[in-house]
Design an enzyme around this catalytic site. Structure first.
Site, PDB file in Angstrom:
ATOM      1  N   ARG A  13       2.746  15.904  -2.382  1.00  0.00           N
ATOM      2  CA  ARG A  13       2.124  15.299  -3.568  1.00  0.00           C
ATOM      3  C   ARG A  13       0.680  14.909  -3.225  1.00  0.00           C
ATOM      4  O   ARG A  13       0.425  14.288  -2.201  1.00  0.00           O
ATOM      5  CB  ARG A  13       2.913  14.070  -4.003  1.00  0.00           C
ATOM      6  CG  ARG A  13       2.298  13.318  -5.202  1.00  0.00           C
ATOM      7  CD  ARG A  13       1.354  12.214  -4.781  1.00  0.00           C
ATOM      8  NE  ARG A  13       0.820  11.454  -5.896  1.00  0.00           N
ATOM      9  CZ  ARG A  13      -0.119  10.527  -5.784  1.00  0.00           C
ATOM     10  NH1 ARG A  13      -0.632  10.248  -4.610  1.00  0.00           N
ATOM     11  NH2 ARG A  13      -0.559   9.884  -6.842  1.00  0.00           N
ATOM     12  N   THR A  25      -5.455   2.178  -2.054  1.00  0.00           N
ATOM     13  CA  THR A  25      -6.415   3.178  -1.604  1.00  0.00           C
ATOM     14  C   THR A  25      -7.659   2.408  -1.243  1.00  0.00           C
ATOM     15  O   THR A  25      -7.860   1.312  -1.761  1.00  0.00           O
ATOM     16  CB  THR A  25      -6.712   4.144  -2.787  1.00  0.00           C
ATOM     17  OG1 THR A  25      -5.556   4.915  -3.067  1.00  0.00           O
ATOM     18  CG2 THR A  25      -7.886   5.061  -2.542  1.00  0.00           C
ATOM     19  N   THR A  80      -8.756   3.644  -7.799  1.00  0.00           N
ATOM     20  CA  THR A  80      -7.461   3.429  -7.159  1.00  0.00           C
ATOM     21  C   THR A  80      -6.462   3.256  -8.298  1.00  0.00           C
ATOM     22  O   THR A  80      -6.845   3.022  -9.436  1.00  0.00           O
ATOM     23  CB  THR A  80      -7.427   2.179  -6.254  1.00  0.00           C
ATOM     24  OG1 THR A  80      -7.544   1.019  -7.064  1.00  0.00           O
ATOM     25  CG2 THR A  80      -8.539   2.181  -5.233  1.00  0.00           C
ATOM     26  N   GLY A  81      -5.186   3.349  -7.953  1.00  0.00           N
ATOM     27  CA  GLY A  81      -4.169   3.218  -8.998  1.00  0.00           C
ATOM     28  C   GLY A  81      -3.391   4.509  -9.135  1.00  0.00           C
ATOM     29  O   GLY A  81      -3.357   5.316  -8.205  1.00  0.00           O
ATOM     30  N   SER A 103      -1.865   1.368   2.922  1.00  0.00           N
ATOM     31  CA  SER A 103      -2.138   2.342   1.865  1.00  0.00           C
ATOM     32  C   SER A 103      -3.204   3.348   2.274  1.00  0.00           C
ATOM     33  O   SER A 103      -3.584   4.200   1.489  1.00  0.00           O
ATOM     34  CB  SER A 103      -2.606   1.614   0.601  1.00  0.00           C
ATOM     35  OG  SER A 103      -3.887   1.063   0.801  1.00  0.00           O
ATOM     36  N   THR A 149      -6.748   7.487   1.308  1.00  0.00           N
ATOM     37  CA  THR A 149      -5.462   6.906   0.925  1.00  0.00           C
ATOM     38  C   THR A 149      -4.290   7.607   1.609  1.00  0.00           C
ATOM     39  O   THR A 149      -4.415   8.759   2.030  1.00  0.00           O
ATOM     40  CB  THR A 149      -5.263   7.020  -0.607  1.00  0.00           C
ATOM     41  OG1 THR A 149      -4.149   6.233  -1.015  1.00  0.00           O
ATOM     42  CG2 THR A 149      -5.014   8.452  -1.041  1.00  0.00           C
TER      43      THR A 149
END
Ligand code: ASP
Length: 311
Positions: free
Chosen positions: A196, A168, A219-220, A45, A186
């Site tokens: 993106r 991340t 993160t997320g 990641s 990340t």
């Protein structure tokens, strides 16, 4: 001295703390720790060998913020340079009149400053996974690319694998002078639309630090942290007089106001200027790690759960 990181920062914790103990700045410690995660081939990641976008290209996002001056630097959708955190730092330190460089501009800048470039950014195993994903979507695996001009709009909507949307790395540090630094790096969502950009390189969304109050990294699902300004919210709530726990919980609860089809998970770590720290997640079973100058090794802490999906 204190370092707080997402659980996948473990590989960088010892060298980052050693740097702090040797008198390095919080910013040096954040960079040292993050680079080790970026170079780790087992971490999919962040940095080298992250999961690529839908076209099989690895695009990296990173940012770093100096809590003493509020200076910051960031890169987004950058290809070919594994140490995104270092390029982000240079965006800040070379005194460009900019904070964030993206895509070809970021790559051009990285070349110009002599940043380390790696010809191959993906292992065969990860490339194979990406090909496999294309095959399950009914595209032609044989040429391992999507034909020029393939519409990606609908493909991306179904390609994103909930098990592998990403992750991340977050690092927060306070050095012996009391200066705070925050860093995020990340590869973003696996199989994302080319170009993106998530919350990680967006100062205020995935990253914010201010010596006077504290710092936060996320993160997320980055789209949510961008829409709610999550990292900055935590620091602003501290400025408004909330405790660290109140500030972090309030910023997480703010995410419940977001509507739309793409509401997912969010995790944050935060600290205040006194060295209190906290980790929150919308999911159970998530941990973060920390180490103070007095500790022999880092320790894991289970994150408190703040559900986001209330509907
Ligand atoms: N926040 C990252 C992004 O949206 C991904 C993650 O942490 O899972 O790019």
């Amino acid at each position: 001295m204190l370092i707080v990181a997402s659980h996948n920062g473990a590989i960088g914790m010892r060298p980052a703390m050693a740097a702090l103990r040797d008198g390095a700045s919080a910013m040096d410690a954040v960079e040292v720790g993050t680079r080790l995660v970026e170079a780790n081939p087992d971490e999919h990641s962040v940095g080298y060998n992250g999961y690529p976008n839908i076209l099989g290209e690895l695009e990296l996002d990173a940012s770093i913020m100096d809590g003493r001056t509020l200076d910051s630097g960031a890169v987004a959708a950058m290809r070919g340079f594994p140490y995104a955190i270092s390029v982000a730092r240079q965006v800040m330190e070379r005194k460009l009149p900019h904070v964030l460089l993206a895509g070809e501009g970021a790559e051009r800048f990285a070349r110009e400053i002599g940043a380390e470039a790696w010809g191959e950014m993906l292992s065969d195993e990860v490339r194979q996974l990406w090909r496999g994903r294309l095959t399950t979507l009914g595209t032609d695996q044989a040429d391992a690319t999507l034909p020029e001009g393939t519409p990606l709009l609908d493909l991306v909507k179904v390609a994103t694998d909930p098990e592998r949307v990403g992750s991340t790395v977050n690092f927060l540090a306070i050095d012996s002078a009391g200066d705070i630094c925050s860093g995020v790096s990340t590869s973003g969502w696996a199989w994302k639309y080319p170009g993106r950009i998530g919350d990680s390189p967006i100062i205020g969304a995935g990253n914010y630090a201010d010596n006077r109050y504290g710092a936060c990294c996320c993160t997320g699902m980055g789209e949510m942290a961008i829409r709610a300004g999550t990292a900055r919210s935590v620091v602003l709530y501290l400025k408004m007089g909330m405790t660290l726990a109140e500030a972090a919980h309030t910023a997480m609860r703010d995410l419940r106001d977001l509507g739309g089809d793409y509401i997912g998970h969010m995790n944050l770590i935060a600290l205040d200027r006194h060295g209190e720290h906290i980790g929150l997640s919308s999911e159970a079973g998530r941990a973060y790690i920390y180490q103070t100058g007095e500790m022999e090794a880092h320790q894991g802490v289970e994150r408190e759960v703040v559900p986001i999906l209330t509907r």
